[in-house]
Motif scaffolding. Sequence first.
Motif, PDB file in Angstrom:
ATOM      1  N   LEU A 100       0.848  -1.186   0.000  1.00 54.34           N
ATOM      2  CA  LEU A 100       0.000   0.000   0.000  1.00 54.34           C
ATOM      3  C   LEU A 100       0.883   1.235   0.000  1.00 54.34           C
ATOM      4  N   GLN A 129      -2.916   5.499   0.737  1.00 50.99           N
ATOM      5  CA  GLN A 129      -3.929   4.448   0.765  1.00 50.99           C
ATOM      6  C   GLN A 129      -4.137   3.913   2.182  1.00 50.99           C
ATOM      7  N   GLN A 131      -6.122   6.357   4.213  1.00 53.21           N
ATOM      8  CA  GLN A 131      -7.543   6.327   3.864  1.00 53.21           C
ATOM      9  C   GLN A 131      -8.235   5.116   4.463  1.00 53.21           C
ATOM     10  N   ASP A 135      -4.228  13.196  -1.191  1.00 50.53           N
ATOM     11  CA  ASP A 135      -5.548  12.645  -0.896  1.00 50.53           C
ATOM     12  C   ASP A 135      -6.567  12.894  -1.991  1.00 50.53           C
TER      13      ASP A 135
END
Length: 317
Positions: free
Chosen positions: A50, A54, A57, A244
Amino acid sequence: MIDQKIIDEIRSSSRVMVRELGFMSSTLAATDYSPSAVHSLLELENRGSLTAVQLGQLLGLEKSSVSRMLLKLIKAGEIKEEQDKNDARLKVIKLTLKGVDTVRKINNYGERRVIQAIEKLNSSEQLIIAQGLTAYAESLVDCRDNKDLIDNNIIEIVSGYRAGMIGRIAEMHGTYYYENYNFGSFFEGKVATNLAEFSNRLYKDSNNIWLAIKNNKIVGSVVIDGEDLGNNEAHLRWFILSDDCRGQGIGKKLLKEAINFCDQKQFSAVQLWTFSGLSAARKLYETFGFKLTNEWEGDQWGNTMLEQQFTRVNNGN
């Protein structure tokens, strides 16, 4: 209308679970790591690799919190950073051999806790717990996803000067390229200086800037400088998005505004300069008709890179 007793019961049970599973403690699952670190290791096991964005999030954490937590795990030898094979701009995080062993111990601990908690219940009661928790967890995720969708819808694209844009665009460039390519103060300073010079020419008809705005904050930008190249050619500059906001189509919207502007002004061509390895950006440029026309070893950004020039010719001229 949901019965208030059901709401109260779910909330009460949730508080008990938080306490009994150890989330009130500074460490979790018989490790020396925080709950967020333990969950990060588990997500890396489930997904293989990742990016930091990510991971943030998934866990619902701020970027600064994720960065500090990942740094501790790297120093502890649990995870490592590698360049993404599909996009050289990005760094992905993976478990080390030590991390794999730590996750194995975490899973063993978690399984023992579950077995201890439900082994005295009959199979029907066990199934009710499993199905109920799954449904509740999925509903919680849906609530967060819907909120994210609403937030995405309020991102707007505006053109022209906005107070603070020079510092914010320089900050986005400096942060992204330092974290991914180790560009330093030379690069960020160059962005700020050149953008400040351009801003003094922004009032001219051949120049414009587009900004992506979310919650009154600049999260993306692109510039068309119609003067600095001459020969009726436009220069596409300072195309950037905050981490983001990547992968949501915002970059495409910004580029569409810029290219439409160039077509309206009937520039003979649009030029942009970048460097090799920015695969996702290159695909986006090519979608709008840009083609690689030149590449060479250079250091205009402070580090020696394989620099590239892309050109979009206006065939209507």
